[in-house]
Each structure stands twice: as structure tokens, then as C-alpha cells.
Scaffold this motif. Structure first.
Motif, short mmCIF file in Angstrom:
data_model
loop_
_atom_site.label_atom_id
_atom_site.label_comp_id
_atom_site.label_asym_id
_atom_site.label_seq_id
_atom_site.Cartn_x
_atom_site.Cartn_y
_atom_site.Cartn_z
N ILE A 103 -48.51 -48.55 -44.87
CA ILE A 103 -49.70 -47.77 -44.53
C ILE A 103 -50.35 -47.40 -45.86
N VAL A 104 -51.65 -47.68 -45.99
CA VAL A 104 -52.35 -47.39 -47.25
C VAL A 104 -52.74 -45.91 -47.30
N VAL A 105 -52.29 -45.22 -48.35
CA VAL A 105 -52.64 -43.82 -48.55
C VAL A 105 -53.91 -43.75 -49.40
N SER A 106 -53.93 -44.53 -50.49
CA SER A 106 -55.13 -44.62 -51.32
C SER A 106 -55.14 -45.99 -51.99
N GLY A 107 -56.35 -46.42 -52.41
CA GLY A 107 -56.48 -47.74 -53.01
C GLY A 107 -56.86 -48.78 -51.97
N SER A 108 -56.62 -50.06 -52.27
CA SER A 108 -56.95 -51.11 -51.31
C SER A 108 -56.09 -52.34 -51.54
N VAL A 109 -55.94 -53.11 -50.46
CA VAL A 109 -55.06 -54.29 -50.46
C VAL A 109 -55.81 -55.44 -49.82
N LYS A 110 -55.68 -56.64 -50.40
CA LYS A 110 -56.27 -57.80 -49.74
C LYS A 110 -55.16 -58.63 -49.12
N LEU A 111 -55.43 -59.14 -47.93
CA LEU A 111 -54.51 -60.04 -47.25
C LEU A 111 -55.17 -61.41 -47.31
N TYR A 112 -54.48 -62.40 -47.88
CA TYR A 112 -55.15 -63.69 -48.06
C TYR A 112 -54.20 -64.87 -47.90
N GLY B 252 -40.33 -61.49 -35.94
CA GLY B 252 -39.23 -62.07 -36.71
C GLY B 252 -39.58 -63.35 -37.46
N LYS B 253 -40.85 -63.74 -37.42
CA LYS B 253 -41.26 -64.96 -38.14
C LYS B 253 -41.70 -64.60 -39.56
N PRO B 254 -41.77 -65.61 -40.45
CA PRO B 254 -42.15 -65.31 -41.84
C PRO B 254 -43.57 -64.74 -41.94
N ARG B 255 -43.87 -64.15 -43.08
CA ARG B 255 -45.21 -63.60 -43.34
C ARG B 255 -46.26 -64.69 -43.16
N SER B 256 -47.36 -64.33 -42.52
CA SER B 256 -48.41 -65.31 -42.26
C SER B 256 -49.42 -65.38 -43.40
N ALA B 257 -49.35 -64.43 -44.32
CA ALA B 257 -50.30 -64.38 -45.43
C ALA B 257 -49.70 -63.58 -46.58
N THR B 258 -50.41 -63.57 -47.71
CA THR B 258 -49.97 -62.81 -48.89
C THR B 258 -50.76 -61.51 -48.97
N ALA B 259 -50.09 -60.43 -49.35
CA ALA B 259 -50.77 -59.14 -49.51
C ALA B 259 -50.67 -58.71 -50.98
N GLN B 260 -51.82 -58.34 -51.54
CA GLN B 260 -51.87 -57.96 -52.95
C GLN B 260 -52.82 -56.78 -53.15
N THR B 261 -52.43 -55.84 -54.01
CA THR B 261 -53.29 -54.68 -54.25
C THR B 261 -54.52 -55.09 -55.06
N LEU B 262 -55.68 -54.53 -54.70
CA LEU B 262 -56.93 -54.81 -55.40
C LEU B 262 -57.18 -53.78 -56.50
N GLU B 263 -56.43 -52.68 -56.44
CA GLU B 263 -56.55 -51.61 -57.43
C GLU B 263 -55.24 -50.82 -57.38
N ASP B 264 -55.07 -49.87 -58.27
CA ASP B 264 -53.87 -49.03 -58.20
C ASP B 264 -53.87 -48.37 -56.82
N SER B 265 -52.75 -48.45 -56.13
CA SER B 265 -52.71 -47.97 -54.75
C SER B 265 -51.43 -47.20 -54.45
N ILE B 266 -51.55 -46.26 -53.54
CA ILE B 266 -50.37 -45.53 -53.07
C ILE B 266 -50.14 -45.93 -51.62
#
Length: 192
Positions: free
Chosen positions: A30-39, A66-80
Motif C-alpha cells: 500500500i503506497v503511503v507516499s511517493g509513486s510506483v510504476k507497474l510495467y 499463486g502465479k508469478p508476478r505479471s509485471a515489474t514494480a519500481q518506485t518513481l521517486e522516494d516512497s514510503i
């Protein structure tokens, strides 16, 4: 209460990969602050599927099916973020119907969005797709000043053009057109 006991709050630097496509899922976020891209990455280019900001949650799919991740998640900025381990996440769903319903609604909304996106790619021309993508980004991340929408995003033109399913030059053209008409002003992260 109980929920707080099983969660951990973590801080992640900009550019941190939280999980990669095809890995087994181990946590819900759950994003508290900042942002994440799913790609998704293919042949050296990334296609952004979603941007998550404060209040958004993600990473539940793998934990549910129970299946593997369907995409990659990466922070776009410092995030909590609040991180919840897989077993704790399932326990939470079992004991807290409100949270379960919330997640089901979120999944339903994403499915509707996907269906709409398929429709758009099938039936709309490039210009309409750009305008629609920009409106969606503006509604979610923009601020309205009179008739002008201002969008500040940690994305660049390449990423947005892939999001809209158009060529970069088509995107630039439509953007210029909209900026000339004073409909939108955008600042993008052109350095990423």
C-alpha cells in the motif's frame, strides 16, 4: 489494531524494484507516499500498465492466485510503503470482510479498465487514444486551474506514448495542439 500488527512500513529510494515480472509473489503493498510504476519489459522497451500513488495498493494478484508476478514494480521517486507478507495478507482477507471487499472492488475496477483499454485500442484512432490517456492521467494526478489541467508526472514522453498505444511523434503532436489551445500544461520527467 490487528492490521497494524502484521504490516511493516518501509522507505524505498527512487528507482527501487519492489518485484520483477515472473518472480513468485511474496508481498502486498500500500503506497503511503511517493509513486510506483507497474510495467512490462519487452525487447528493451517498457510498457507502463499503471502508476500507483498514495492510497493505492498493488501486488495482490500473485498472492491470490499463486502465479508469478505479471509485471515489474519500481518506485518513481522516494516512497514510503506498507508491506504485508503473503501469508499475513491471506489471513487478513480471511478475517476482514471489509478489506476483502475493498480488494475485490479494486480488482473489478482494473478488469473494467482493461476491457475499456482493449476497446480503445480496437476502436479509437491515435489522437483519441492520446487525449483519453491524458484525461485519465489528469483526472488521477492532475490539478485543474480554471479550464486548464496541469499534470506533473514522473514519466517521460516515451512512457506516456506507450501507455496510450501511440508513436511518440503522434503524442508530441497532440500534446502541442492541446497546449496551444490551453487545455493542458504538462511537466514531464524528461531526464528519466
Amino acid at each position: 489494531g490487528h492490521v497494524a500488527d502484521i504490516c511493516t512500513t518501509k522507505t524505498f529510494r527512487e528507482g527501487t524494484v519492489l518485484f520483477r515480472e515472473k518472480e513468485p509473489g511474496t508481498a502486498f503493498y500500500i503506497v503511503v507516499s511517493g509513486s510506483v510504476k507497474l510495467y512490462l519489459s519487452q525487447a528493451g522497451t517498457d510498457k507502463i500498465l499503471a502508476i500507483f500513488k498514495a492510497g493505492d495498493s498493488f501486488g495482490e494478484l500473485s498472492l491470490i492466485d499463486g502465479k508469478p508476478r505479471s509485471a515489474t514494480a519500481q518506485t518513481l521517486e522516494d516512497s514510503i510503503m506498507i508491506e504485508l507478507a503473503a501469508d499475513k495478507f491471506l489471513e487478513l482477507l480471511k478475517w476482514n470482510f471489509d478489506i476483502t471487499l475493498c480488494i475485490m472492488r479494486e480488482l473489478s475496477q482494473r478488469l473494467r479498465n482493461t476491457n475499456q483499454h482493449v476497446y480503445d485500442l480496437t476502436f479509437l484512432d491515435a489522437r483519441s487514444r492520446v487525449v483519453k490517456s491524458l484525461i485519465m492521467l489528469a483526472n488521477k494526478h492532475g490539478t485543474r486551474l480554471g479550464l486548464t489541467i496541469h499534470v506533473k508526472l514522473a514519466l517521460n514522453y516515451d512512457e506516456i506514448s506507450r501507455m496510450a498505444g501511440v508513436q511518440k511523434n503522434e503524442l508530441m503532436q497532440v500534446m502541442r495542439d492541446l497546449e496551444n489551445r490551453g487545455v493542458i500544461t504538462a511537466t514531464f520527467n524528461e531526464f528519466s
